[in-house]
Design a protein around this motif. Structure first.
Motif, PDB file in Angstrom:
ATOM      1  N   ASP A  52     -14.541  10.392  -2.046  1.00  0.00           N
ATOM      2  CA  ASP A  52     -14.529  10.135  -0.600  1.00  0.00           C
ATOM      3  C   ASP A  52     -13.819   8.826  -0.282  1.00  0.00           C
ATOM      4  N   PHE A  53     -14.053   7.793  -1.088  1.00  0.00           N
ATOM      5  CA  PHE A  53     -13.367   6.522  -0.860  1.00  0.00           C
ATOM      6  C   PHE A  53     -11.855   6.701  -0.980  1.00  0.00           C
ATOM      7  N   ALA A  54     -11.438   7.388  -2.044  1.00  0.00           N
ATOM      8  CA  ALA A  54     -10.001   7.600  -2.248  1.00  0.00           C
ATOM      9  C   ALA A  54      -9.378   8.308  -1.057  1.00  0.00           C
ATOM     10  N   LYS A  55     -10.019   9.358  -0.596  1.00  0.00           N
ATOM     11  CA  LYS A  55      -9.425  10.193   0.438  1.00  0.00           C
ATOM     12  C   LYS A  55      -9.642   9.642   1.848  1.00  0.00           C
ATOM     13  N   GLN A  56     -10.835   9.128   2.117  1.00  0.00           N
ATOM     14  CA  GLN A  56     -11.171   8.711   3.479  1.00  0.00           C
ATOM     15  C   GLN A  56     -10.744   7.284   3.805  1.00  0.00           C
ATOM     16  N   ILE A  57     -10.790   6.392   2.829  1.00  0.00           N
ATOM     17  CA  ILE A  57     -10.441   4.989   3.063  1.00  0.00           C
ATOM     18  C   ILE A  57      -9.015   4.682   2.621  1.00  0.00           C
ATOM     19  N   ALA A  58      -8.654   5.138   1.408  1.00  0.00           N
ATOM     20  CA  ALA A  58      -7.329   4.817   0.863  1.00  0.00           C
ATOM     21  C   ALA A  58      -6.265   5.854   1.214  1.00  0.00           C
ATOM     22  N   ASP A  59      -6.677   7.029   1.738  1.00  0.00           N
ATOM     23  CA  ASP A  59      -5.721   8.107   2.007  1.00  0.00           C
ATOM     24  C   ASP A  59      -4.954   8.450   0.736  1.00  0.00           C
ATOM     25  N   ASP A  60      -5.698   8.459  -0.381  1.00  0.00           N
ATOM     26  CA  ASP A  60      -5.128   8.638  -1.718  1.00  0.00           C
ATOM     27  C   ASP A  60      -5.611   9.965  -2.285  1.00  0.00           C
ATOM     28  N   PHE A  61      -4.673  10.870  -2.578  1.00  0.00           N
ATOM     29  CA  PHE A  61      -5.028  12.188  -3.078  1.00  0.00           C
ATOM     30  C   PHE A  61      -4.566  12.385  -4.524  1.00  0.00           C
ATOM     31  N   ASN A  62      -4.598  11.299  -5.281  1.00  0.00           N
ATOM     32  CA  ASN A  62      -4.339  11.352  -6.717  1.00  0.00           C
ATOM     33  C   ASN A  62      -5.351  12.315  -7.346  1.00  0.00           C
ATOM     34  N   PRO A  63      -4.890  13.339  -8.095  1.00  0.00           N
ATOM     35  CA  PRO A  63      -5.816  14.320  -8.674  1.00  0.00           C
ATOM     36  C   PRO A  63      -6.859  13.718  -9.615  1.00  0.00           C
ATOM     37  N   LEU A  64      -6.625  12.506 -10.136  1.00  0.00           N
ATOM     38  CA  LEU A  64      -7.613  11.844 -10.990  1.00  0.00           C
ATOM     39  C   LEU A  64      -8.908  11.542 -10.240  1.00  0.00           C
TER      40      LEU A  64
END
Length: 237
Positions: A23-35
């Motif tokens: 959630d942090f990656a996607k919601q805060i960082a807008d980061d969709f790295n598959p890792l």
């Protein structure tokens, strides 16, 4: 503490569920790295989440540098310092190190200043791929492995002229990619800007593995898949 939804604190130990880290990656960082996908076989907690927690707990210094040395998973319990004099490390219960940092100069624990910098840096960092790295790979005529796209956060540093700000943005100033066989070391340099004035600068270093000759069609497919994953996630929210 805007990070409270993205970690668990028990007896001064910090841990993360896969859901929280994703959630942090996607919601805060807008980061969709598959890792950072919940179902990822090689799942890891975003380095930017560790960076954000350090600032929130130990404060923001004029000079800070961070080096990542291990992948944090949902099974890891960390001790994160609440004060840093010159240097410190993030370790688990077995004293395995995942990140070390060094600091110097004045510091602040102002929540407004720290939140402003954290959100600005994480947003910039999360957009590294595809916005910046794809162009850099094209310039160097190399690309990551499309079946195992490995891009790892290696280190970063920040210099601030002053700590008297409550709003800041990051602007890319230059990029380089040094290639050694199938590995590449990318350096993204940036300026920190507040109210139209440059108040500092920094660098982010990333490791790219499995490099091979550049193919525009393959890159286009990687980017399309990345954007489709993002669009699907946003639609489901």
């Amino acid at each position: 503490m805007f990070l409270e939804n993205y970690c668990q604190i028990t007896d001064d130990k910090i841990s993360f569920t896969r859901q929280q880290a994703s959630d942090f990656a996607k919601q805060i960082a807008d980061d969709f790295n598959p890792l950072h996908d919940i179902q990822a076989k090689r799942f890891c907690v975003p380095g930017d989440l560790l960076f954000s927690l350090i600032l929130e707990r130990a404060g923001l210094h004029k000079e800070m540098s961070f080096k990542f040395s291990g992948m944090v998973t949902d099974a890891t319990k960390l001790t994160i310092p609440t004060e840093i004099t010159t240097a410190a490390s993030i370790v688990d219960d077995n004293q395995k190190e995942y990140l070390n940092m060094s600091v110097s100069g004045d510091y602040t624990k102002s929540s407004k200043t720290i939140t402003a910098l954290t959100r600005a840096y994480v947003e910039f960092s999360g957009h590294t791929f595809p916005h910046i790295l794809v162009e850099l790979m094209k310039e160097c005529q190399v690309m990551i492995n499309p079946t195992r796209p490995m891009i790892m956060y290696e280190s970063m540093s920040i210099h601030l002229d002053n700590l008297d700000f409550e709003e800041v943005t990051l602007k890319l100033s230059s990029t380089t990619l040094d290639i050694d066989g199938k590995r590449g070391n990318a350096c993204l340099s940036f300026d920190l800007v507040s109210k139209g004035q440059v108040i500092g600068n920094g660098k982010k270093f990333m490791l790219l593995s499995g490099l091979r000759d550049y193919c525009q069609e393959t890159i286009d497919n990687i980017v399309t898949q990345y954007n489709d994953t993002k669009a699907q996630y946003l639609t489901q929210r």
